[in-house]
Design a protein around this motif. Structure first.
Motif, PDB file in Angstrom:
ATOM      1  N   ILE A   1       0.861  -1.190   0.000  1.00  0.00           N
ATOM      2  CA  ILE A   1       0.000   0.000   0.000  1.00  0.00           C
ATOM      3  C   ILE A   1       0.891   1.231   0.000  1.00  0.00           C
ATOM      4  O   ILE A   1       1.839   1.335   0.775  1.00  0.00           O
ATOM      5  N   SER A   2       0.570   2.186  -0.873  1.00  0.00           N
ATOM      6  CA  SER A   2       1.365   3.410  -0.984  1.00  0.00           C
ATOM      7  C   SER A   2       1.145   4.325   0.226  1.00  0.00           C
ATOM      8  O   SER A   2       0.188   4.152   0.989  1.00  0.00           O
ATOM      9  N   ALA A   3       2.020   5.308   0.378  1.00  0.00           N
ATOM     10  CA  ALA A   3       1.918   6.252   1.499  1.00  0.00           C
ATOM     11  C   ALA A   3       0.612   7.057   1.455  1.00  0.00           C
ATOM     12  O   ALA A   3      -0.042   7.219   2.498  1.00  0.00           O
TER      13      ALA A   3
ATOM     14  N   ARG B   1      -2.279   6.990   4.378  1.00  0.00           N
ATOM     15  CA  ARG B   1      -2.850   8.166   5.048  1.00  0.00           C
ATOM     16  C   ARG B   1      -4.375   8.111   5.013  1.00  0.00           C
ATOM     17  O   ARG B   1      -5.039   8.449   5.996  1.00  0.00           O
ATOM     18  N   ALA B   2      -4.935   7.685   3.894  1.00  0.00           N
ATOM     19  CA  ALA B   2      -6.393   7.565   3.793  1.00  0.00           C
ATOM     20  C   ALA B   2      -6.906   6.477   4.735  1.00  0.00           C
ATOM     21  O   ALA B   2      -7.950   6.650   5.379  1.00  0.00           O
ATOM     22  N   ILE B   3      -6.177   5.381   4.835  1.00  0.00           N
ATOM     23  CA  ILE B   3      -6.565   4.303   5.748  1.00  0.00           C
ATOM     24  C   ILE B   3      -6.479   4.787   7.190  1.00  0.00           C
ATOM     25  O   ILE B   3      -7.355   4.492   8.008  1.00  0.00           O
TER      26      ILE B   3
ATOM     27  N   ALA C   1     -14.069  -0.613   4.870  1.00  0.00           N
ATOM     28  CA  ALA C   1     -12.930   0.213   4.475  1.00  0.00           C
ATOM     29  C   ALA C   1     -12.907   0.404   2.960  1.00  0.00           C
ATOM     30  O   ALA C   1     -12.667   1.517   2.473  1.00  0.00           O
ATOM     31  N   LEU C   2     -13.170  -0.655   2.211  1.00  0.00           N
ATOM     32  CA  LEU C   2     -13.170  -0.547   0.755  1.00  0.00           C
ATOM     33  C   LEU C   2     -14.235   0.422   0.261  1.00  0.00           C
ATOM     34  O   LEU C   2     -14.037   1.116  -0.732  1.00  0.00           O
ATOM     35  N   HIS C   3     -15.358   0.493   0.957  1.00  0.00           N
ATOM     36  CA  HIS C   3     -16.426   1.411   0.552  1.00  0.00           C
ATOM     37  C   HIS C   3     -16.171   2.846   1.002  1.00  0.00           C
ATOM     38  O   HIS C   3     -16.600   3.785   0.333  1.00  0.00           O
TER      39      HIS C   3
ATOM     40  N   ALA D   1      -7.059   4.620  -2.994  1.00  0.00           N
ATOM     41  CA  ALA D   1      -6.714   3.819  -1.813  1.00  0.00           C
ATOM     42  C   ALA D   1      -7.533   2.534  -1.783  1.00  0.00           C
ATOM     43  O   ALA D   1      -7.005   1.471  -1.447  1.00  0.00           O
ATOM     44  N   ALA D   2      -8.801   2.621  -2.158  1.00  0.00           N
ATOM     45  CA  ALA D   2      -9.648   1.424  -2.198  1.00  0.00           C
ATOM     46  C   ALA D   2      -9.142   0.439  -3.249  1.00  0.00           C
ATOM     47  O   ALA D   2      -9.150  -0.775  -3.026  1.00  0.00           O
TER      48      ALA D   2
END
Length: 131
Positions: A21-23, A27-29, A88-90, A96-97
């Motif tokens: 997962i990118s930075a 941050r979104a997560i 989280a995906l929604h 990010a999703a």
């Protein structure tokens, strides 16, 4: 003797990093976790789902765990962790999703290939990302 100035503390995210997962997506997560399930919940859910899916066939196709046996462990089942991933995906922004989906989709496919359709796992099978 003059006093030293206090060192400025950097705010570090208590969110556990997720490999692949990118930075910006992390941050979104982290923002999602601050408002929903707490720090590290997405990484913990992904790890638990992965361990369950890669586990024994008996664990996947065995009888559904009785949640009434231990009320304090009610939310520790793999179906609860998969629900966290679905939410989280929604809730995450599109990019990010997408990155998280790249990690979740192969696990869902593996679960579907290793499990038998039964009434007690119908809800779990219905919420997976693979059609």
């Amino acid at each position: 003797m003059p006093r030293r100035r206090p060192v400025r503390q950097q705010r570090t995210s208590p969110t556990r990093p997720i490999s692949g997962i990118s930075a910006p997506a992390m941050r979104a997560i982290a923002a999602f976790e601050r408002t929903h399930f707490g720090p590290g919940s997405t990484a913990r859910a992904l790890t638990t789902w992965s361990k369950f899916v890669h586990g024994t066939i008996r664990a996947i196709n065995g009888p559904a765990p009785d949640s009434s046996s231990c009320p304090c462990c009610e939310d520790d089942g793999p179906d609860e962790h998969r629900t966290i991933l679905r939410l989280a995906l929604h809730a995450l922004p599109a990019q990010a999703a997408r990155e998280l989906m790249l990690l979740v989709r192969p696990l869902d496919e593996l679960y579907l290939s290793r499990s038998y359709p039964r009434p007690d796992n119908a809800d779990l099978r219905a919420e997976l990302t693979v059609e």
